[in-house]
Design a protein around this motif. Structure first.
Motif, mmCIF file in Angstrom:
data_model
loop_
_atom_site.group_PDB
_atom_site.id
_atom_site.type_symbol
_atom_site.label_atom_id
_atom_site.label_comp_id
_atom_site.label_asym_id
_atom_site.label_seq_id
_atom_site.Cartn_x
_atom_site.Cartn_y
_atom_site.Cartn_z
ATOM 1 N N SER A 98 55.288 22.446 -75.885
ATOM 2 C CA SER A 98 55.780 21.162 -75.282
ATOM 3 C C SER A 98 55.643 21.353 -73.995
ATOM 4 O O SER A 98 55.127 22.704 -73.223
ATOM 5 C CB SER A 98 57.779 21.668 -75.124
ATOM 6 O OG SER A 98 58.071 21.479 -76.663
ATOM 7 N N PHE A 99 55.818 20.222 -73.412
ATOM 8 C CA PHE A 99 55.586 19.949 -71.997
ATOM 9 C C PHE A 99 55.814 18.948 -71.077
ATOM 10 O O PHE A 99 56.885 18.103 -71.892
ATOM 11 C CB PHE A 99 53.430 19.240 -71.721
ATOM 12 C CG PHE A 99 52.939 20.215 -73.141
ATOM 13 C CD1 PHE A 99 52.254 21.152 -72.618
ATOM 14 C CD2 PHE A 99 52.733 20.007 -74.362
ATOM 15 C CE1 PHE A 99 50.858 21.790 -73.419
ATOM 16 C CE2 PHE A 99 52.156 20.597 -74.817
ATOM 17 C CZ PHE A 99 50.695 20.816 -74.896
ATOM 18 N N TRP A 100 55.764 18.958 -69.833
ATOM 19 C CA TRP A 100 56.501 17.345 -69.018
ATOM 20 C C TRP A 100 55.414 17.525 -67.394
ATOM 21 O O TRP A 100 54.402 18.260 -67.122
ATOM 22 C CB TRP A 100 57.707 18.463 -68.659
ATOM 23 C CG TRP A 100 57.305 19.230 -66.924
ATOM 24 C CD1 TRP A 100 57.426 18.834 -65.535
ATOM 25 C CD2 TRP A 100 56.785 20.574 -67.229
ATOM 26 N NE1 TRP A 100 57.150 19.798 -64.894
ATOM 27 C CE2 TRP A 100 56.938 20.840 -65.682
ATOM 28 C CE3 TRP A 100 57.280 21.688 -67.429
ATOM 29 C CZ2 TRP A 100 56.987 22.203 -65.034
ATOM 30 C CZ3 TRP A 100 57.044 22.841 -67.301
ATOM 31 C CH2 TRP A 100 56.672 22.956 -66.278
ATOM 32 N N ASP A 101 55.242 16.127 -67.247
ATOM 33 C CA ASP A 101 54.334 15.741 -66.328
ATOM 34 C C ASP A 101 54.815 16.042 -65.381
ATOM 35 O O ASP A 101 55.555 15.443 -64.079
ATOM 36 C CB ASP A 101 54.164 14.153 -66.081
ATOM 37 C CG ASP A 101 53.061 13.651 -65.471
ATOM 38 O OD1 ASP A 101 53.382 13.971 -64.008
ATOM 39 O OD2 ASP A 101 52.469 12.666 -65.915
ATOM 40 N N MET A 102 53.820 17.382 -64.092
ATOM 41 C CA MET A 102 54.506 17.850 -62.976
ATOM 42 C C MET A 102 54.667 16.436 -62.177
ATOM 43 O O MET A 102 55.692 16.420 -61.161
ATOM 44 C CB MET A 102 53.584 19.050 -62.710
ATOM 45 C CG MET A 102 53.928 20.433 -63.414
ATOM 46 S SD MET A 102 52.735 21.643 -63.266
ATOM 47 C CE MET A 102 51.102 20.830 -63.026
ATOM 48 N N GLN A 103 53.665 15.955 -61.730
ATOM 49 C CA GLN A 103 53.628 14.940 -60.895
ATOM 50 C C GLN A 103 54.833 13.643 -61.336
ATOM 51 O O GLN A 103 55.185 13.156 -59.983
ATOM 52 C CB GLN A 103 52.189 14.189 -60.895
ATOM 53 C CG GLN A 103 51.135 14.784 -61.218
ATOM 54 C CD GLN A 103 49.526 13.865 -61.314
ATOM 55 O OE1 GLN A 103 49.357 14.131 -61.871
ATOM 56 N NE2 GLN A 103 48.928 13.809 -60.413
ATOM 57 N N THR A 104 54.625 13.384 -62.343
ATOM 58 C CA THR A 104 56.263 11.935 -62.389
ATOM 59 C C THR A 104 57.189 12.269 -62.740
ATOM 60 O O THR A 104 58.145 11.767 -61.967
ATOM 61 C CB THR A 104 56.037 11.683 -63.833
ATOM 62 O OG1 THR A 104 55.650 11.823 -64.944
ATOM 63 C CG2 THR A 104 54.161 10.477 -63.842
ATOM 64 N N SER A 105 57.619 13.703 -62.826
ATOM 65 C CA SER A 105 58.881 14.448 -62.791
ATOM 66 C C SER A 105 59.106 15.107 -61.262
ATOM 67 O O SER A 105 60.537 14.707 -60.598
ATOM 68 C CB SER A 105 58.684 15.651 -63.731
ATOM 69 O OG SER A 105 58.326 16.391 -63.400
ATOM 70 N N GLY A 106 57.821 14.989 -60.757
ATOM 71 C CA GLY A 106 58.083 15.701 -58.812
ATOM 72 C C GLY A 106 58.640 16.778 -58.983
ATOM 73 O O GLY A 106 59.013 17.720 -57.927
ATOM 74 N N LEU A 107 58.495 17.333 -60.225
ATOM 75 C CA LEU A 107 59.031 19.001 -60.313
ATOM 76 C C LEU A 107 57.568 20.612 -60.384
ATOM 77 O O LEU A 107 57.047 19.453 -61.704
ATOM 78 C CB LEU A 107 59.929 19.153 -61.349
ATOM 79 C CG LEU A 107 61.263 19.033 -60.911
ATOM 80 C CD1 LEU A 107 62.545 18.965 -61.937
ATOM 81 C CD2 LEU A 107 61.806 19.486 -59.101
ATOM 82 N N PRO A 108 56.810 20.851 -59.464
ATOM 83 C CA PRO A 108 56.054 21.344 -60.503
ATOM 84 C C PRO A 108 56.904 22.939 -61.119
ATOM 85 O O PRO A 108 55.690 23.290 -61.893
ATOM 86 C CB PRO A 108 55.473 22.612 -58.947
ATOM 87 C CG PRO A 108 57.252 22.474 -58.379
ATOM 88 C CD PRO A 108 57.540 21.056 -58.655
ATOM 89 N N SER A 109 58.068 23.148 -61.328
ATOM 90 C CA SER A 109 58.789 24.666 -62.214
ATOM 91 C C SER A 109 59.488 23.268 -63.315
ATOM 92 O O SER A 109 60.110 22.254 -63.067
ATOM 93 C CB SER A 109 58.982 25.919 -61.549
ATOM 94 O OG SER A 109 60.299 24.971 -60.455
ATOM 95 N N SER A 110 59.784 24.606 -64.364
ATOM 96 C CA SER A 110 61.258 24.082 -65.970
ATOM 97 C C SER A 110 61.207 25.352 -65.854
ATOM 98 O O SER A 110 60.541 26.749 -66.332
ATOM 99 C CB SER A 110 59.787 23.253 -66.945
ATOM 100 O OG SER A 110 61.306 22.674 -67.420
#
Length: 187
Positions: free
Chosen positions: A125-137
């Motif tokens: 599973s992944f998230w887009d760091m740029q569009t989310s504005g977050l470097p972490s999860s």
């Protein structure tokens, strides 16, 4: 779930397993438990603006609970308190083969995919760091927009894409490389 379409709306709580009272800053609703299989579908344009424990799921919990085969794109989650994530504000149950590419913000325990996680597993599973504005999860792997728009990112994690057979022959996903995120084969 586009709030700009007829019948659409901006949610003030999570869509599934919302917090019953977000004024106290801690989740006190009924968590989702069981298996949520997105069957390869992608949720688009979900918008949630509220207090605590925000995401598609307010809280995911239970030993055998699993969220899988789900995409989320163009999602906007804004919390004024704690436990905010693109997919789940608070995760205790397994997440597999999912991604988030929307904007997420909050004050504490905020993540691109999951805001807060206890002893559960998040795989493929992944998230887009740029569009989310977050470097972490609290779980998953953060990727750049370019990486999120590359088939290899997902194929290497075991996602079944059209035209490859190493991850199965069901051909669930496809991607317009460099221009979009994974989509169902029929989209």
């Amino acid at each position: 779930l586009d709030p700009n379409l007829p019948g659409g709306r901006v949610f003030d709580k999570s869509v599934i397993a919302p917090d019953a009272d977000d004024a106290n800053g801690w989740y006190d609703g009924i968590p989702f438990s069981g298996v949520f299989d997105g069957n390869g579908h992608t949720i688009l344009h979900l918008t949630v603006t509220g207090g605590t424990s925000l995401g598609l799921f307010g809280r995911v919990a239970g030993h055998w609970t699993e969220v899988r085969n789900l995409g989320m794109a163009d999602v906007y989650i804004t919390g004024s308190s704690d436990f905010v994530g693109g997919l789940a504000g608070h995760n205790d149950g397994r997440i597999a083969a999912s991604y988030s590419s929307g904007s997420v913000s909050g004050t504490f325990s905020v993540g691109g995919l999951v805001g807060y996680q206890r002893s559960s597993r998040i795989t493929s599973s992944f998230w887009d760091m740029q569009t989310s504005g977050l470097p972490s999860s609290a779980g998953g792997k953060g990727k750049t927009t370019a990486e999120m728009q590359t088939a290899g990112t997902f194929i290497d994690a075991g996602w079944d894409f059209v035209g490859e057979t190493a991850n199965g022959t069901e051909d669930i996903w496809w991607i317009l490389e460099g221009l979009d995120y994974p989509r169902l084969w029929w989209e």
